[in-house]
Design a protein around this motif. Sequence first.
Motif, PDB file in Angstrom:
ATOM      1  N   THR A  42       0.801  -1.224   0.000  1.00 38.15           N
ATOM      2  CA  THR A  42       0.000   0.000   0.000  1.00 38.15           C
ATOM      3  C   THR A  42       0.834   1.275   0.000  1.00 38.15           C
ATOM      4  O   THR A  42       0.294   2.347  -0.241  1.00 38.15           O
ATOM      5  N   ASN A 331     -13.081  -5.032  -0.646  1.00 38.95           N
ATOM      6  CA  ASN A 331     -13.765  -5.103   0.643  1.00 38.95           C
ATOM      7  C   ASN A 331     -12.783  -4.718   1.732  1.00 38.95           C
ATOM      8  O   ASN A 331     -11.718  -5.314   1.867  1.00 38.95           O
ATOM      9  N   GLU A 332     -13.195  -3.704   2.487  1.00 42.40           N
ATOM     10  CA  GLU A 332     -12.302  -3.139   3.488  1.00 42.40           C
ATOM     11  C   GLU A 332     -11.732  -4.173   4.446  1.00 42.40           C
ATOM     12  O   GLU A 332     -10.555  -4.148   4.791  1.00 42.40           O
ATOM     13  N   LYS A 335      -9.324  -6.632   2.601  1.00 36.55           N
ATOM     14  CA  LYS A 335      -8.113  -6.036   2.063  1.00 36.55           C
ATOM     15  C   LYS A 335      -7.011  -5.958   3.106  1.00 36.55           C
ATOM     16  O   LYS A 335      -5.847  -6.241   2.825  1.00 36.55           O
ATOM     17  N   LEU A 336      -7.403  -5.604   4.300  1.00 37.57           N
ATOM     18  CA  LEU A 336      -6.407  -5.451   5.361  1.00 37.57           C
ATOM     19  C   LEU A 336      -5.821  -6.803   5.731  1.00 37.57           C
ATOM     20  O   LEU A 336      -6.439  -7.841   5.534  1.00 37.57           O
ATOM     21  N   SER A 341      -7.256  -6.257  10.624  1.00 37.24           N
ATOM     22  CA  SER A 341      -8.707  -6.113  10.528  1.00 37.24           C
ATOM     23  C   SER A 341      -9.362  -6.617  11.815  1.00 37.24           C
ATOM     24  O   SER A 341     -10.336  -6.033  12.291  1.00 37.24           O
ATOM     25  N   HIS A 360     -13.201   4.731  13.558  1.00 37.45           N
ATOM     26  CA  HIS A 360     -13.585   3.927  12.412  1.00 37.45           C
ATOM     27  C   HIS A 360     -15.072   4.123  12.165  1.00 37.45           C
ATOM     28  O   HIS A 360     -15.835   4.362  13.091  1.00 37.45           O
ATOM     29  N   SER A 380     -21.000  -5.228   4.078  1.00 34.45           N
ATOM     30  CA  SER A 380     -19.555  -5.368   3.936  1.00 34.45           C
ATOM     31  C   SER A 380     -19.035  -6.440   4.892  1.00 34.45           C
ATOM     32  O   SER A 380     -18.211  -7.288   4.525  1.00 34.45           O
TER      33      SER A 380
END
Lengths: 689, 689
Positions: A42, A331-332, A335-336, A341, A360, A380
């Motif tokens: 990233t 998707n948040e 992705k992490l 996450s 958040h 999500s």
Amino acid sequence: RLRKLIWDRCSTVVTLTLIAVTIGCIAGFLQIFTETLVNWKTGYCARNWLLNKSFCCVEKEVLSSQKSPLLTKRQEMECVNNGLWATWSFGPLPFLIFFSLSVLFALVSTLLVKHVAPMATGSGITEIKVWVSGFKYKDEFLNLSTLVVKSIALPLTISSGLSVGKEGPSVHYAACCGYVITSWLLRDALTFNKQADYLTAASGAGVAVAFGSPIGGVLFGLEEIATAREYTASALWKSFYVALGAVATLEYINPFRSGKIVLFNVTYDKDWRVQEIPVFIILGIFGGLYGKLVSKWNINYVHFRKTYLSKWPVQEVLVLVIITSSISYFNEFLKLDMTESMGILFHECQTNDNSSAFTHRLCQLDENTHMVSFLRVFCSLVIATVVRAILVVVSYGAKVPAGIFVPSMAIGATFGRALSLLVERFVSGAGVITPGAYAFLGAAATLCGITNLTLTVVVIMFELTGAFIYILPTMLVVAVTRMVLSSSGTAAGIADQMILVNGFPILEEDDLGEFMSEYTARDIMAEDLITINDDIYLSELESLIYDTSQKSVNGYPIVQNQSEETSGKKCVGYVLRRHLITKLRVSETSSLDSNLTLVSFTRNLPPPTPDVAGQSLLSFKDIANPYPVTVKPEVLTSSLFRMFRKLGCKAIMVEECDVLKGLITKKDILRFERTKREEIFGPRYRFNA
Amino acid sequence: RLRKLIWDRCSTVVTLTLIAVTIGCIAGFLQIFTETLVNWKTGYCARNWLLNKSFCCVEKEVLSSQKSPLLTKRQEMECVNNGLWATWSFGPLPFLIFFSLSVLFALVSTLLVKHVAPMATGSGITEIKVWVSGFKYKDEFLNLSTLVVKSIALPLTISSGLSVGKEGPSVHYAACCGYVITSWLLRDALTFNKQADYLTAASGAGVAVAFGSPIGGVLFGLEEIATAREYTASALWKSFYVALGAVATLEYINPFRSGKIVLFNVTYDKDWRVQEIPVFIILGIFGGLYGKLVSKWNINYVHFRKTYLSKWPVQEVLVLVIITSSISYFNEFLKLDMTESMGILFHECQTNDNSSAFTHRLCQLDENTHMVSFLRVFCSLVIATVVRAILVVVSYGAKVPAGIFVPSMAIGATFGRALSLLVERFVSGAGVITPGAYAFLGAAATLCGITNLTLTVVVIMFELTGAFIYILPTMLVVAVTRMVLSSSGTAAGIADQMILVNGFPILEEDDLGEFMSEYTARDIMAEDLITINDDIYLSELESLIYDTSQKSVNGYPIVQNQSEETSGKKCVGYVLRRHLITKLRVSETSSLDSNLTLVSFTRNLPPPTPDVAGQSLLSFKDIANPYPVTVKPEVLTSSLFRMFRKLGCKAIMVEECDVLKGLITKKDILRFERTKREEIFGPRYRFNA
């Protein structure tokens, strides 16, 4: 002489310390390396592109001071704002870099595994369990090259974003450390059982460093690895020491630059209420169902892979990583990094406290939030749950180092958090429950579901977060999960199921079906035995060993010479093939005339001194077990089973009136049991390896 | 029929739940009752003199809200200031009331124990351990009256201020619950081994409720109680379930009115430093020395008591309580209830935070404090340490319910806190270290020293306080203590030493001396056996049982009838005396002519139907073990030892060429080992029970 004395005194402590420090160092390297690779996907560090985010952002002077995770978070933001840490941002560049780095990492990892150390694939827990239970798997499984490859391929795999975890492989590399170090330092005095103690201790330390959970690691060794062997106080103490040392080393290395080994360090201020118990039960049930279904599907998929994909392991990994990273990017929560996450999901939204830097959008939902934005977050989370579960099923077992604990926890966490949103919006109202705790409990449930461990899961979750006041709910959730599992007939974790799938030999309680009660030792024993006379010429012995090298013979009963003519063979001992070969090698038999040298297994003889006729005597008494366990032919299989399991013996002699009738090994009884089971119930799984 | 089916399915869960709830309720009662008695010694509730301080001061509306211990403390002070809780204050009245109530409580307690249930004395851990390892101790040890007396005498003893703790007795009353409930609910299907699982689970729950530490309780069952037996996954699961249930019940009862089960709930904000490690090592060494010396002295004192004081148990307790309460009244740390004083010692002095209501004078010492007041506090701590240690030595084992864990922790806590004062004044300066943590670590060290448990101690300390970030130091301290103990040759906790002192039969690893290696089964076996023929007339059987009732015969080998004349007796089975007696009772043999009724142990016969001649047949095949473990006479004692321990068999037959030569029981081998050991080394302790 003095040196030897000192070494005898200290060898255990020195070995244990060395194992612990090595495991701690590898774990530290792994965490720094993984974080670096993940961060590269990233962004990059402006002052030195080799550094990862933590190292890039850390300021020297704050290192020693105590920091809360919130402070770290804020510091990180400042770091990004100051331009110290630059993120990729140019059109589709972020996606392209994310995608190509993911593919690259996975590719390197799978190529390493395939070409350098094929044994470094998968989790390894199953094989270690089989090993310490008494069946030496394969030497390459724990050797140095496997250790090196596993330690390098693991961070690559994790950072490629595949839905796999690091704890199974951590157990494997830790066991490798244990094996390599004990084989090297203690080579003279090492018995199989003694080494198995060290391996158990090292495996526990692997979990301990993976989760930063020393007690959880010790319990893992006890509850998962050493179930099929006796766990003595000295083994427990070894585990304790190694776990302590490894975690202390890791903490000293300080890979997160936060001074903490706790991965998440959440503190829930609000206590739980009795009214929440139904929700906890739902989480427990979810964990049970997850464990049941995912392990079933994964085993089916493993079969599918064996049948159709076995020729293209690298291609399979490539396809997997392409699919995973394309989906995950959007998707948040996918992705992490999974730990990151989970950290977000576990976090308590501190509504009262304005100084909180944790903002958040999960925490900005209340009754007034528009339904659409609520649904967006909710969906999500649900999508993350479902997609991750599917990815776990197809990823676990691919040709990369891969664990299943952390992905399972991540799935539970997203599910629990989604559930908390529903509860908060439709049942309790905002600010009453602790949503992060639901994610935490969900993670505990799925971890228990996939492993079928109880105590270990509670302690790990508890050490992982420090969420102390939630110990009773955690125990409740785990108990419900366990009940769901056992009532649905899946009373084994995925590691135990893999043992059956792979047809590994291991004896555990409850393994024996009721149908076995009608069979006795006579039905199972092997009757065409290769025996050794108690006095035998070296040449005969050597040819015997050579002749039987193709058959899977592990040991030979020793019978009395003279009795052969009379009633039958009288067994006077048992010798293991492997001991015999070692003994022949160290006895330097080459100088002796093998046709004239007599080997005795029962007499104490002087060291070989050639007499006039060139005839000499060798005593092999020390390697023979003079009183192997013996039973009568009418003994029931359940008794045999208990003897194997409890006494840890390799073979049982079947005798009738002191005459050797047959021999039963652990494998004999297992093979017999599985054959009979299949005859009656059909294959336990739809296929058999 | 349906009812039976449902019961079969649920009996385990129902039994476990009932045990858990009962233990939880008793624990709740105990805590409230103890607190009430303790509080009466210093004051009374103005609105209702029956209430204790917590109940008196609690306001209804704040009950459900979450409270920190600081708030509770402040509330308590307000309560005293408001006059709700009045303290005794008139000349020497406080001392007189304190003194006379102490004596009264101790007197009632010891009289109860002496006259109602003598088995309720002492700790009970040793006896339970022996019981679950396979030797039924005495029925009265776990019956209902012991349960009741222990539950009533325990709070009386604790509140009398004697230096004894509640966790040993908690284990005992919990085991009583387990025994009484399983004997009642499962009477039909209860085997000894099954009941031992329940007893282990219940014992663990006893520790769990005593410390509010569910996981610690489970581990206690594993590491202390069940060492001499196999700990299966199902036993682990039972322990887990019972501990969870018991602690949840206790939390629901909420005996402290604080909504917490955690006794102390300290949170240390400051992390520890590497430089503190030497101090941790000193604490560990102190724990080791404490464990070694106190257990040695206590055992010597137990001998002294047996020799000189056995006729005056009540008088002994009276003298003890008089001495204890006269000394304790004048030392702040001895006067308080042990848990309360530990709460103060563990507490972190919050110097930064002015809102803190915790202002004990321990926290008001800094560099500027005058040496005299520093010394006053310091000496007060040292005196508390020494006096308490002496009191523990003479109190543990007196004729009251008494544990040694909590007093040991209190001693460690005062020592640790004294050490912290030294460190703070002479090494680090104020505000650098966390003094409360030293007390905490000292408590861990002494607890480990006296019990020789590692994992359990760490988890209990951790659950007791929630002092999460100190897990590595705790492990370090415990490891050092353990090393000190094992290097000084005391590799057993006080419970294990008591087993030897009392001459209880229990087999544990490492028990077998090297000198035993020269002996074989032939040396140990009993040769004059009382055998039963496999076909025997009922009258013969009955007289045989009657004849042998005086001898300590536990079972009879069954031999074949016809073989007696020929070569010797051929063993075809083994039957336990106890099973035989039960079977005879339930078979309703009174209606049969015992001279004509033939009992068979090997044949399956139809139910007794008198034929023409009045002769009938009874099959006792179901109670006979047809294939007892058999060995040859040449088998080494180490193998026998392993078989007893691992297979859990009651007796081993010694056969030579299928002819029964002798019989060995667990007790035989233990008696043999201890006699030989004494011949060689002299008595292990200076006396022998």
